[in-house]
Write an enzyme that holds these catalytic residues in place. Structure first.
Site, mmCIF file in Angstrom:
data_model
loop_
_atom_site.group_PDB
_atom_site.id
_atom_site.type_symbol
_atom_site.label_atom_id
_atom_site.label_comp_id
_atom_site.label_asym_id
_atom_site.label_seq_id
_atom_site.Cartn_x
_atom_site.Cartn_y
_atom_site.Cartn_z
ATOM 1 C CE1 TYR A 148 -3.607 2.668 0.884
ATOM 2 C CE2 TYR A 148 -1.936 3.486 2.411
ATOM 3 C CZ TYR A 148 -3.120 3.660 1.720
ATOM 4 O OH TYR A 148 -3.816 4.842 1.867
HETATM 5 N N1 NAP Z 1 -9.895 7.344 5.314
HETATM 6 C C1 NAP Z 1 -8.722 7.677 5.836
HETATM 7 O O1 NAP Z 1 -8.586 7.814 7.069
HETATM 8 C C2 NAP Z 1 -7.543 7.924 4.918
HETATM 9 C C3 NAP Z 1 -6.259 8.092 5.457
HETATM 10 C C4 NAP Z 1 -5.194 8.313 4.589
HETATM 11 C C5 NAP Z 1 -5.395 8.375 3.210
HETATM 12 N N2 NAP Z 1 -6.663 8.207 2.733
HETATM 13 C C6 NAP Z 1 -6.860 8.263 1.283
HETATM 14 O O2 NAP Z 1 -7.958 9.113 1.016
HETATM 15 C C7 NAP Z 1 -8.744 8.591 -0.071
HETATM 16 C C8 NAP Z 1 -10.195 8.409 0.379
HETATM 17 O O3 NAP Z 1 -10.233 7.575 1.538
HETATM 18 P P1 NAP Z 1 -11.519 6.688 1.846
HETATM 19 O O4 NAP Z 1 -11.281 6.073 3.168
HETATM 20 O O5 NAP Z 1 -12.728 7.460 1.580
HETATM 21 O O6 NAP Z 1 -11.350 5.566 0.696
HETATM 22 P P2 NAP Z 1 -12.127 4.165 0.561
HETATM 23 O O7 NAP Z 1 -13.512 4.320 1.028
HETATM 24 O O8 NAP Z 1 -11.299 3.081 1.202
HETATM 25 O O9 NAP Z 1 -12.029 3.911 -1.000
HETATM 26 C C9 NAP Z 1 -12.571 4.823 -1.929
HETATM 27 C C10 NAP Z 1 -13.173 4.085 -3.067
HETATM 28 O O10 NAP Z 1 -12.180 3.440 -3.863
HETATM 29 C C11 NAP Z 1 -12.905 2.566 -4.695
HETATM 30 N N3 NAP Z 1 -12.085 1.449 -5.182
HETATM 31 C C12 NAP Z 1 -11.402 0.559 -4.448
HETATM 32 N N4 NAP Z 1 -10.855 -0.355 -5.253
HETATM 33 C C13 NAP Z 1 -11.207 -0.039 -6.518
HETATM 34 C C14 NAP Z 1 -10.971 -0.613 -7.779
HETATM 35 N N5 NAP Z 1 -10.255 -1.746 -7.907
HETATM 36 N N6 NAP Z 1 -11.477 -0.010 -8.869
HETATM 37 C C15 NAP Z 1 -12.213 1.118 -8.755
HETATM 38 N N7 NAP Z 1 -12.501 1.706 -7.588
HETATM 39 C C16 NAP Z 1 -11.996 1.125 -6.475
HETATM 40 C C17 NAP Z 1 -14.033 1.992 -3.837
HETATM 41 O O11 NAP Z 1 -15.174 1.968 -4.660
HETATM 42 P P3 NAP Z 1 -16.505 1.094 -4.319
HETATM 43 O O12 NAP Z 1 -16.912 1.528 -2.938
HETATM 44 O O13 NAP Z 1 -17.437 1.571 -5.379
HETATM 45 O O14 NAP Z 1 -16.135 -0.340 -4.395
HETATM 46 C C18 NAP Z 1 -14.112 2.962 -2.678
HETATM 47 O O15 NAP Z 1 -15.398 3.466 -2.444
HETATM 48 C C19 NAP Z 1 -8.075 7.285 -0.504
HETATM 49 O O16 NAP Z 1 -7.235 7.529 -1.603
HETATM 50 C C20 NAP Z 1 -7.254 6.898 0.712
HETATM 51 O O17 NAP Z 1 -6.105 6.123 0.402
HETATM 52 C C21 NAP Z 1 -7.742 7.976 3.536
#
Ligand code: NAP
Length: 236
Positions: A148
């Site tokens: 990751y």
């Molecule tokens: N949440 C945190 O605390 C945190 C911390 C650090 C960084 N981030 C970054 O911030 C961003 C948003 O975070 P988040 O927690 O909201 O993300 P998330 O919910 O884990 O993922 C966002 C979306 O990515 C889509 N996805 C996953 N695999 C995929 C694939 N193979 N093809 C197409 N779409 C795919 C999923 O779509 P579906 O739901 O439609 O399957 C999911 O809804 C991400 O880039 C994450 O790495 C988040």
């Protein structure tokens, strides 16, 4: 209220941060095209608000290329591309190569191909932006989530190269968040440990990413940078 004729593409916007940012972009007067992989309630919410939702699975080159073709049937211009889709997969000995490949495809190959093949759409908008949502963990590495972290670090590198290639017409930047939102199944011990890692010690939610996005979209003098949104993890 901001408005632009060209839509903004945001990937993975069916839930959490992507859904929130897509809703806020719509509120600010932008047209929005979003990708989703799972038919979650948020997908219909965005459709009801007037956004165009396109299915995308970025885990293979074929899925990415199909998405780009689909996208081009809906628009010939883009105000911005926000690469938000992400997978955070466990790496066990049975699944390590497959997990690494998936995360490489989602975090690097998809942004790489979309940026290359949609530059002509961005060139029809002024201003134009690409924003990569990476992760603060790339600052120090991760002994538990090597794939990751490496694939997100690769995304950081794409920012530098695409910013150089596409200047001055298209700005390209990274947002690097640390903890934003817990998952529903995170237990109290995990939550306490995660909160203690930052100087500010809060679970900030998705709005801090929208604020960061807004700054990058609105600022004409920032490209090739990483905007760290980590609650001061690096000073603790
Ligand atoms: N949440 C945190 O605390 C945190 C911390 C650090 C960084 N981030 C970054 O911030 C961003 C948003 O975070 P988040 O927690 O909201 O993300 P998330 O919910 O884990 O993922 C966002 C979306 O990515 C889509 N996805 C996953 N695999 C995929 C694939 N193979 N093809 C197409 N779409 C795919 C999923 O779509 P579906 O739901 O439609 O399957 C999911 O809804 C991400 O880039 C994450 O790495 C988040």
């Amino acid at each position: 209220m901001t408005s632009s004729a060209a839509p903004i593409l945001i990937t993975g916007a069916g839930q959490r941060v992507g859904l929130h940012c897509a809703q806020r972009l719509l509120e600010d007067g932008h047209r929005v095209i979003f990708s989703y992989r799972s038919e979650r309630p948020g997908v219909q919410t965005l459709r009801d608000l007037g956004a165009i939702g396109l299915f995308a699975d970025f885990s293979s080159e074929a899925g990415i290329v199909t998405f780009i073709s689909q996208l081009k049937t809906h628009t010939d211009s883009l105000r911005a591309i926000i690469h938000n889709a992400s997978e955070w997969l466990a790496e066990t000995t049975d699944t390590d190569a497959a997990a690494f490949t998936r995360m490489f495809n989602v975090h690097m190959l998809a942004p790489y191909l979309i940026n290359l093949h949609c530059a002509d759409l961005l060139e029809r908008s002024s201003p134009a932006d690409i924003v990569h949502i990476s992760d603060d963990v790339t600052r120090k590495g991760s002994s538990k989530h090597i794939g990751y972290c490496a694939s997100k670090a690769g995304l950081d590198s794409l920012t530098l190269s695409f910013a150089a290639r596409y200047a001055p017409g298209i700005k390209v930047n990274t947002i690097a968040p640390a903890l934003l939102l817990f998952n529903a199944n995170d237990d109290a011990a995990y939550r306490a440990k995660a909160l203690a890692k930052s100087a500010l010690g809060i679970e900030p939610g998705s709005e801090v990413i929208y604020q960061s996005l807004r700054y990058l979209l609105d600022n004409p003098y920032v490209t090739g940078t990483t905007l760290t949104v980590n609650g001061g993890r690096h000073i603790k």
